[in-house]
Write a protein that holds these residues in place. Structure first.
Motif, short mmCIF file in Angstrom:
data_model
loop_
_atom_site.label_atom_id
_atom_site.label_comp_id
_atom_site.label_asym_id
_atom_site.label_seq_id
_atom_site.Cartn_x
_atom_site.Cartn_y
_atom_site.Cartn_z
N LEU A 59 25.29 3.59 67.75
CA LEU A 59 25.17 4.31 66.48
C LEU A 59 23.83 5.03 66.39
N ASN A 60 22.75 4.36 66.73
CA ASN A 60 21.42 4.97 66.61
C ASN A 60 21.18 6.03 67.68
N PHE A 61 21.79 5.87 68.84
CA PHE A 61 21.73 6.91 69.86
C PHE A 61 22.37 8.20 69.35
N PHE A 62 23.55 8.06 68.75
CA PHE A 62 24.27 9.19 68.18
C PHE A 62 23.49 9.81 67.01
N LEU A 63 22.95 8.97 66.12
CA LEU A 63 22.24 9.47 64.94
C LEU A 63 20.95 10.20 65.34
N GLY A 64 20.25 9.70 66.36
CA GLY A 64 19.03 10.37 66.80
C GLY A 64 19.29 11.81 67.22
N ILE A 65 20.35 12.02 67.98
CA ILE A 65 20.72 13.38 68.42
C ILE A 65 21.13 14.23 67.24
N LYS A 66 21.89 13.64 66.32
CA LYS A 66 22.34 14.38 65.14
C LYS A 66 21.17 14.80 64.25
N ILE A 67 20.21 13.93 64.07
CA ILE A 67 19.04 14.26 63.24
C ILE A 67 18.26 15.41 63.88
N GLU A 68 18.07 15.34 65.19
CA GLU A 68 17.31 16.38 65.88
C GLU A 68 18.03 17.73 65.85
N ASN A 69 19.35 17.72 65.94
CA ASN A 69 20.13 18.96 66.01
C ASN A 69 20.63 19.45 64.66
N ALA A 70 20.27 18.74 63.59
CA ALA A 70 20.76 19.11 62.26
C ALA A 70 20.33 20.53 61.91
N SER A 71 21.25 21.29 61.36
CA SER A 71 20.97 22.70 61.05
C SER A 71 20.19 22.88 59.77
N LYS A 151 18.51 11.61 75.21
CA LYS A 151 19.84 12.14 75.56
C LYS A 151 20.54 11.29 76.61
N ASP A 152 19.86 10.31 77.15
CA ASP A 152 20.44 9.43 78.17
C ASP A 152 20.74 8.08 77.52
N TRP A 153 22.04 7.78 77.38
CA TRP A 153 22.40 6.56 76.64
C TRP A 153 21.93 5.29 77.35
N GLU A 182 12.37 6.73 81.52
CA GLU A 182 12.87 7.97 82.12
C GLU A 182 12.18 8.31 83.42
N THR A 183 11.04 7.67 83.67
CA THR A 183 10.22 7.99 84.84
C THR A 183 10.47 6.99 85.96
N LYS A 184 10.53 7.47 87.19
CA LYS A 184 10.69 6.59 88.34
C LYS A 184 9.50 5.65 88.43
N ARG A 185 9.79 4.38 88.65
CA ARG A 185 8.76 3.36 88.69
C ARG A 185 8.51 2.90 90.13
N THR A 186 7.26 2.71 90.46
CA THR A 186 6.89 2.19 91.77
C THR A 186 6.16 0.87 91.59
#
Length: 486
Positions: A59-71, A151-153, A182-186
């Motif tokens: 739900l929060n993954f979906f809402l985060g994208i919706k908030i950012e893309n809200a017109s 954007k990556d679930w 999101e960053t490759k870890r070594t």
């Protein structure tokens, strides 16, 4: 599954091997393994809870994208409010529903009206107070433009289910933690070994200090009516040490485990018993929660009440700390605990010294006032932890009343505990204080231990700590962490 258990050691050994040796070439595969590990760890207590965690994450993954893309602002507010209602509503329902029902029943019965409202047999999702604050801050930061939506679930679900910190924090912000996912870890050997040292020190505080203090505090708080006040003052002191060693020990282990996996988590404790006043104490105690509420509650309130000068600042502080109390659980003891800490701020606000940071960075003290300030702050905190530990307000006031009796000067009675055992606990506490005092400018006690002493001295010290931990690990039956209930 708790950190100081054989099942966790076995789980983490297998997980760590596959994480770094087999799956380290692809960050997406590594993140998927991290997520599966998080769900396995979380579902160890009850697999039914995993489905709730997945739904909240989705739900929060979906809402985060919706908030950012809200017109427009209206749409943005709509999606934000859905997230806030879900987060706050979930907390209120699972943690506080029965508390409110009982409060309503008691309030009406006091005037002769029987409501007969029924409570529910609820399973409270583990760590709900911690991961809910993660989701709320994530949505609020996107709304304010302080963070971008993930954007990556798999990355986002990991942010919510990161197993080192899902049950008792620290509460990491999305804007600092998601980029690490999101960053490759070594694998960094130096960072990993320092993480192991932090885990070792956290385990020492939990097993040797907190668990042994609990042997005395549990007995005294359960039977304070029948014990002299001298026993109560000892238990009050030991419980203050116990909750610090228990919670900061968990935080050290959580941060150290995260470091073994290539992550940097938020520092949660900064030697709080060396604080010079109550404001300094809260800058050092449960830092991730304090900073969260400062940013999302206190700052907006202080702006809203700014026309009322000191009165507005006092209102903001008291509301903020009352919420800190409520965050801990559905009991009037927690509410009063938070309220009193807010009241403690009033002299600092009136003197204009609330935001003045007073730190002692040298090994030696400059004057006796610094010692007095530390002792005064410790005593103030200790007195409120009596309420925090009590099962009810009535028990807390009964404890205080008995604490002020003439039996304060009698020989203490510690049922089932020998004087030798009690003295050994005090010596271990003294050892912790000395170690922390000498390391108070470092991230954790053993941070630079590897650079200060020859290898043989270091390993002898580590072996001694491990042997002491092993010796005490079987002496206390209940080794759960205090903050797992929150």
């Amino acid at each position: 599954m708790i950190f100081n258990s054989i099942p966790f050691v076995a789980f983490f050994f297998v997980f760590f091997f596959l994480y770094w040796i087999v799956l380290n070439k692809n960050v997406k595969v590594q993140n998927l393994w991290l997520l599966l590990g998080g769900y396995f760890f979380y579902g160890w207590a009850d697999w039914r809870l995993v489905s709730f965690l997945i739904v909240v994450s989705a739900l929060n993954f979906f809402l985060g994208i919706k908030i950012e893309n809200a017109s427009n602002e209206k749409s943005k507010r709509f999606f934000l409010y859905i997230g806030l209602i879900q987060g706050i509503g979930g907390l209120l329902f699972f943690k506080y529903y029965n508390f409110f029902i009982n409060a309503f029943n008691d309030a009406f019965s006091s005037v002769g009206i029987t409501l007969g409202l029924h409570t529910l047999q609820l399973i409270i999702p583990l760590g709900i107070s911690f991961f809910t604050f993660r989701t709320i801050s994530y949505l609020l930061d996107i709304d304010k433009g302080k963070a971008i939506a993930c954007k990556d679930w798999i990355v986002f679900f990991n942010y919510i289910a990161f197993f080192p910190s899902i049950l008792s924090g620290p509460i990491d912000k999305a804007k600092t933690f998601i980029p690490q996912l999101e960053t490759k870890r070594t694998f960094d050997y130096a960072n990993a070994t320092d993480g192991l040292r932090q885990i070792l020190w956290g385990l020492f505080k939990k097993v040797v200090i907190a668990n042994n203090c609990s042997v005395i505090t549990n007995e005294v708080f359960a039977n304070y009516h029948n014990l002299p006040a001298s026993s109560l003052i000892i238990a009050s002191f030991l419980y203050t040490i116990q909750i610090y060693a228990d919670f900061s020990g968990y935080s050290d282990m959580a941060i150290g485990i995260a470091r073994l996996l290539g992550f940097t988590s938020t520092k949660n404790f900064d030697y709080p018993f060396f604080a010079q006043n109550i404001a300094d104490f809260w800058r050092r105690w449960h830092i991730s929660l304090t900073s969260w509420l400062t940013e999302y509650v206190f700052t907006p309130l202080s702006i809203y009440f700014r026309d009322y000068a000191n009165l507005g600042l006092i209102l903001s502080i008291v509301i903020n700390f009352t919420l800190i109390g409520i965050w801990h659980g559905a009991n009037w003891t927690f509410i009063v605990f938070g309220f009193l800490h807010g009241i403690y701020y009033i002299p600092l606000i009136l003197k204009g010294t609330m935001n003045k940071k007073k730190r002692i960075n040298s090994i030696t003290l400059k004057n006796y006032s610094e010692v007095f300030n530390m002792l005064k702050t410790f005593v103030l905190v200790m007195l409120t932890f009596i309420i925090f530990r009590a099962s009810s307000i009535e028990d807390a006031f009964g404890f205080y009343k008995h604490l002020g009796s003439a039996t304060l000067f009698q020989k203490p009675v510690l049922n089932g505990v020998s004087m030798q055992y009690f003295i050994s606990i005090l010596l271990y506490i003294l050892f912790v204080f000395i170690m922390e005092w000498n390391s108070k400018t470092e991230e954790h006690v053993l941070e630079h231990f590897g650079n200060k002493y020859p290898k043989i001295v270091r390993w002898l010290f580590y072996i001694i700590l491990i042997l002491i931990i092993y010796y005490f690990s079987s002496m206390v039956s209940n080794q759960n962490f205090i903050y797992l209930q929150f």
